[in-house]
Design a protein around this motif. Structure first.
Motif, short mmCIF file in Angstrom:
data_model
loop_
_atom_site.label_atom_id
_atom_site.label_comp_id
_atom_site.label_asym_id
_atom_site.label_seq_id
_atom_site.Cartn_x
_atom_site.Cartn_y
_atom_site.Cartn_z
N MET A 1 0.06 -1.12 -0.28
CA MET A 1 0.15 -0.17 -0.19
C MET A 1 0.99 0.74 -0.01
O MET A 1 1.95 1.26 0.59
N ALA A 2 0.62 2.74 -0.92
CA ALA A 2 1.04 3.33 -0.83
C ALA A 2 1.08 4.64 0.43
O ALA A 2 -0.08 4.15 0.88
N ALA A 3 1.95 4.99 0.51
CA ALA A 3 2.38 6.18 1.62
C ALA A 3 0.98 6.63 1.81
O ALA A 3 0.32 7.47 -0.05
N ALA A 4 0.34 7.84 2.59
CA ALA A 4 -0.37 8.70 2.18
C ALA A 4 0.30 9.74 1.53
O ALA A 4 1.41 9.71 2.21
N LEU A 5 -0.54 10.90 1.05
CA LEU A 5 0.08 11.85 0.64
C LEU A 5 -0.40 12.99 1.73
O LEU A 5 -0.86 13.82 2.11
N VAL A 6 0.92 13.72 2.38
CA VAL A 6 0.30 13.95 3.91
C VAL A 6 1.93 15.35 3.86
O VAL A 6 3.14 14.45 3.92
N ARG A 7 1.49 16.44 4.67
CA ARG A 7 3.10 16.89 4.16
C ARG A 7 3.93 16.95 5.50
O ARG A 7 3.37 16.58 7.16
N PRO A 8 5.04 16.29 6.15
CA PRO A 8 5.63 15.73 7.11
C PRO A 8 5.57 16.39 8.20
O PRO A 8 6.00 17.64 7.47
N ARG A 9 6.01 15.86 9.79
CA ARG A 9 6.46 17.10 10.55
C ARG A 9 8.06 17.50 10.52
O ARG A 9 8.17 18.16 10.96
N ASN A 10 8.90 16.56 10.21
CA ASN A 10 10.28 16.14 10.34
C ASN A 10 10.15 16.43 8.82
O ASN A 10 9.52 15.99 8.25
N GLU A 11 11.87 16.60 8.59
CA GLU A 11 11.72 16.26 7.33
C GLU A 11 11.35 17.28 6.54
O GLU A 11 11.60 17.72 4.67
N LYS A 12 11.12 18.46 6.90
CA LYS A 12 10.54 19.32 6.05
C LYS A 12 11.84 20.61 5.86
O LYS A 12 12.25 20.99 6.85
N MET A 13 11.84 21.67 4.61
CA MET A 13 12.49 22.02 4.60
C MET A 13 11.64 23.97 4.93
O MET A 13 11.80 24.26 5.34
N ILE A 14 11.01 23.89 3.79
CA ILE A 14 9.81 24.65 3.94
C ILE A 14 8.43 24.62 4.28
O ILE A 14 7.92 24.81 5.48
N ALA A 15 7.68 23.90 3.47
CA ALA A 15 6.46 23.46 3.91
C ALA A 15 6.12 21.99 4.31
O ALA A 15 4.96 21.52 4.38
N GLY A 16 7.56 21.49 2.89
CA GLY A 16 6.98 19.32 3.30
C GLY A 16 6.47 19.29 2.06
O GLY A 16 5.87 17.96 2.21
N VAL A 17 5.96 20.29 1.39
CA VAL A 17 5.09 19.16 0.60
C VAL A 17 6.26 18.34 -0.48
O VAL A 17 6.18 17.55 -0.91
N CYS A 18 7.44 18.84 -1.08
CA CYS A 18 8.30 17.75 -1.21
C CYS A 18 8.92 16.66 -0.76
O CYS A 18 8.82 15.88 -1.04
N ALA A 19 8.82 17.02 0.31
CA ALA A 19 9.11 15.79 1.28
C ALA A 19 7.72 14.40 1.44
O ALA A 19 7.86 13.85 1.35
N GLY A 20 6.16 15.01 1.12
CA GLY A 20 5.53 14.89 1.48
C GLY A 20 5.94 14.40 0.00
O GLY A 20 4.71 13.10 0.06
N LEU A 21 5.88 14.54 -1.32
CA LEU A 21 5.63 13.85 -2.62
C LEU A 21 6.74 12.72 -2.11
O LEU A 21 6.39 11.53 -3.40
N ALA A 22 7.69 12.99 -1.92
CA ALA A 22 8.71 11.97 -1.68
C ALA A 22 8.30 11.07 -0.69
O ALA A 22 8.57 9.51 -1.59
N ARG A 23 7.87 10.91 -0.34
CA ARG A 23 7.11 9.93 0.50
C ARG A 23 6.27 9.14 0.09
O ARG A 23 6.09 7.82 -0.17
N ARG A 24 5.10 10.11 -0.46
CA ARG A 24 4.55 8.97 -1.13
C ARG A 24 5.51 8.46 -2.98
O ARG A 24 4.04 7.01 -3.00
N PHE A 25 5.36 8.78 -3.28
CA PHE A 25 6.54 8.11 -4.15
C PHE A 25 7.62 7.35 -4.22
O PHE A 25 8.06 6.96 -5.80
#
Length: 67
Positions: A1-25
């Motif tokens: 099952m793929a990870a949910a598309l959310v903005r992580p609390r950790n790993e974020k640099m500006i808003a966490g959008v790229c980190a969330g997309l990276a986790r999802r894909f």
């Protein structure tokens, strides 16, 4: 099952959008950031898409509370 598309609390640099997309894909946040920066060299609404994802993606904490 793929990870949910959310903005992580950790790993974020500006808003966490790229980190969330990276986790999802299934890639690293650094790779996703490089892809985003490279896409900014092309014409298109990349910054508007980033802002829209920042607004629309739930934060990791609120997503876990909802489930």
């Amino acid at each position: 099952m793929a990870a949910a598309l959310v903005r992580p609390r950790n790993e974020k640099m500006i808003a966490g959008v790229c980190a969330g997309l990276a986790r999802r894909f299934g890639t690293t946040p650094t790779t996703m950031r490089v892809i985003f920066l490279a896409s900014c060299l092309l014409p298109g609404p990349q910054f508007l898409l980033y802002i829209a994802l920042r607004i629309l993606l739930p934060a990791e904490e609120s997503y876990r509370e909802a489930w």
